[in-house]
Design a protein around this motif. Structure first.
Motif, PDB file in Angstrom:
ATOM      1  N   LEU A 148       0.830  -1.203   0.000  1.00  0.00           N
ATOM      2  CA  LEU A 148       0.000   0.000   0.000  1.00  0.00           C
ATOM      3  C   LEU A 148       0.863   1.251   0.000  1.00  0.00           C
ATOM      4  O   LEU A 148       0.517   2.258  -0.634  1.00  0.00           O
ATOM      5  CB  LEU A 148      -0.944   0.001   1.204  1.00  0.00           C
ATOM      6  N   LYS A 149       2.013   1.208   0.696  1.00  0.00           N
ATOM      7  CA  LYS A 149       2.940   2.342   0.636  1.00  0.00           C
ATOM      8  C   LYS A 149       3.472   2.524  -0.784  1.00  0.00           C
ATOM      9  O   LYS A 149       3.596   3.651  -1.282  1.00  0.00           O
ATOM     10  CB  LYS A 149       4.109   2.121   1.606  1.00  0.00           C
ATOM     11  N   SER A 150       3.768   1.411  -1.450  1.00  0.00           N
ATOM     12  CA  SER A 150       4.242   1.477  -2.837  1.00  0.00           C
ATOM     13  C   SER A 150       3.172   2.052  -3.756  1.00  0.00           C
ATOM     14  O   SER A 150       3.485   2.745  -4.730  1.00  0.00           O
ATOM     15  CB  SER A 150       4.625   0.082  -3.322  1.00  0.00           C
ATOM     16  N   ALA A 151       1.908   1.754  -3.438  1.00  0.00           N
ATOM     17  CA  ALA A 151       0.805   2.244  -4.266  1.00  0.00           C
ATOM     18  C   ALA A 151       0.677   3.756  -4.208  1.00  0.00           C
ATOM     19  O   ALA A 151       0.094   4.376  -5.101  1.00  0.00           O
ATOM     20  CB  ALA A 151      -0.503   1.589  -3.827  1.00  0.00           C
ATOM     21  N   ASP A 152       1.258   4.362  -3.156  1.00  0.00           N
ATOM     22  CA  ASP A 152       1.147   5.803  -2.962  1.00  0.00           C
ATOM     23  C   ASP A 152       2.426   6.525  -3.402  1.00  0.00           C
ATOM     24  O   ASP A 152       2.845   7.492  -2.793  1.00  0.00           O
ATOM     25  CB  ASP A 152       0.856   6.100  -1.486  1.00  0.00           C
ATOM     26  N   THR A 153       3.027   6.022  -4.480  1.00  0.00           N
ATOM     27  CA  THR A 153       4.262   6.635  -4.984  1.00  0.00           C
ATOM     28  C   THR A 153       4.022   7.269  -6.349  1.00  0.00           C
ATOM     29  O   THR A 153       3.049   6.946  -7.046  1.00  0.00           O
ATOM     30  CB  THR A 153       5.379   5.583  -5.109  1.00  0.00           C
ATOM     31  N   ALA A 154       4.941   8.126  -6.732  1.00  0.00           N
ATOM     32  CA  ALA A 154       4.806   8.837  -8.016  1.00  0.00           C
ATOM     33  C   ALA A 154       4.856   7.871  -9.195  1.00  0.00           C
ATOM     34  O   ALA A 154       4.169   8.086 -10.204  1.00  0.00           O
ATOM     35  CB  ALA A 154       5.917   9.884  -8.132  1.00  0.00           C
ATOM     36  N   SER A 155       5.641   6.808  -9.078  1.00  0.00           N
ATOM     37  CA  SER A 155       5.759   5.864 -10.204  1.00  0.00           C
ATOM     38  C   SER A 155       4.448   5.127 -10.453  1.00  0.00           C
ATOM     39  O   SER A 155       4.050   4.921 -11.609  1.00  0.00           O
ATOM     40  CB  SER A 155       6.889   4.870  -9.950  1.00  0.00           C
TER      41      SER A 155
END
Length: 200
Positions: A148-155
């Motif tokens: 979920l943290k990865s889902a909230d990234t610019a990429s």
């Protein structure tokens, strides 16, 4: 060389839910590579003339429920036609699917997609809730919090925007939408045609 099928959808779509497992099974049967492209359907509607459910005419809203009931019975799938958490904002769920695909591959992302759809249409769960999404991913063996943290990234956001732009460029106007050999197919009720395209 195996075929490729672009798969445009939103995680909360009832018709995507009805077709998801059958579509994945067909792709496996015919060795077709699925390119998942969860997108922002509200932006697609904005350029294609589509309307969100609440703004559709009473006739269309009533017929949608009749059609869903028909397909639910025909396919023998469990389904709450008017689930507690619907309509629901599903952008975060879509980005979680994208993050899962980037981290763990297409198969993992397809499994997560199916689980998120079941959460809405079978399990009365709120996929706009962060803890719910973490729980769904964790139940599949992933580190839900990290994903979920990865889902909230610019990429991931960039991929979500790109998939939405791809949908608009491909003349998508509803979900689910499949593109095989450059030809678009709207709706899970077109899966017979999808299979024929896969078999060519």
């Amino acid at each position: 060389m195996s075929k490729i099928c672009e798969y445009y959808f939103v995680p909360h779509s009832p018709f995507a839910y009805l077709g998801h497992a059958r579509f994945v099974a067909l792709a496996q049967q015919y060795d077709v590579q699925i390119i998942l492209k969860p997108c922002d359907l509200s932006k697609v509607f904005g350029v294609s003339g589509g309307l969100p459910l609440a703004k559709r005419s009473p006739q269309r809203q009533a017929y949608r429920l009749v059609d869903l009931a028909r397909w639910k019975d025909y396919l023998g799938l469990p389904m709450n036609l008017q689930p507690t958490y619907f309509p629901v904002h599903s952008d975060e769920a879509a980005k979680l699917i994208i993050a899962t695909q980037l981290a763990h591959g297409t198969q993992a992302a397809l499994e997560l997609t199916g689980a998120i759809m079941r959460a809405v249409w079978e399990e009365e769960r709120n996929i706009a809730d962060t803890e719910t999404l973490i729980g769904i991913a964790t139940a599949l063996g992933h580190d839900g919090k990290t994903l979920l943290k990865s889902a909230d990234t610019a990429s991931v956001e960039a991929e979500f925007v790109r998939f939405t732009e791809d949908a608009i460029a491909a003349n998508v106007f509803g979900a689910p939408w499949y593109v095989v050999d450059g030809e678009g197919y709207w709706g899970q009720d077109r899966l017979d045609f999808i299979e024929r395209a896969f078999a060519k």
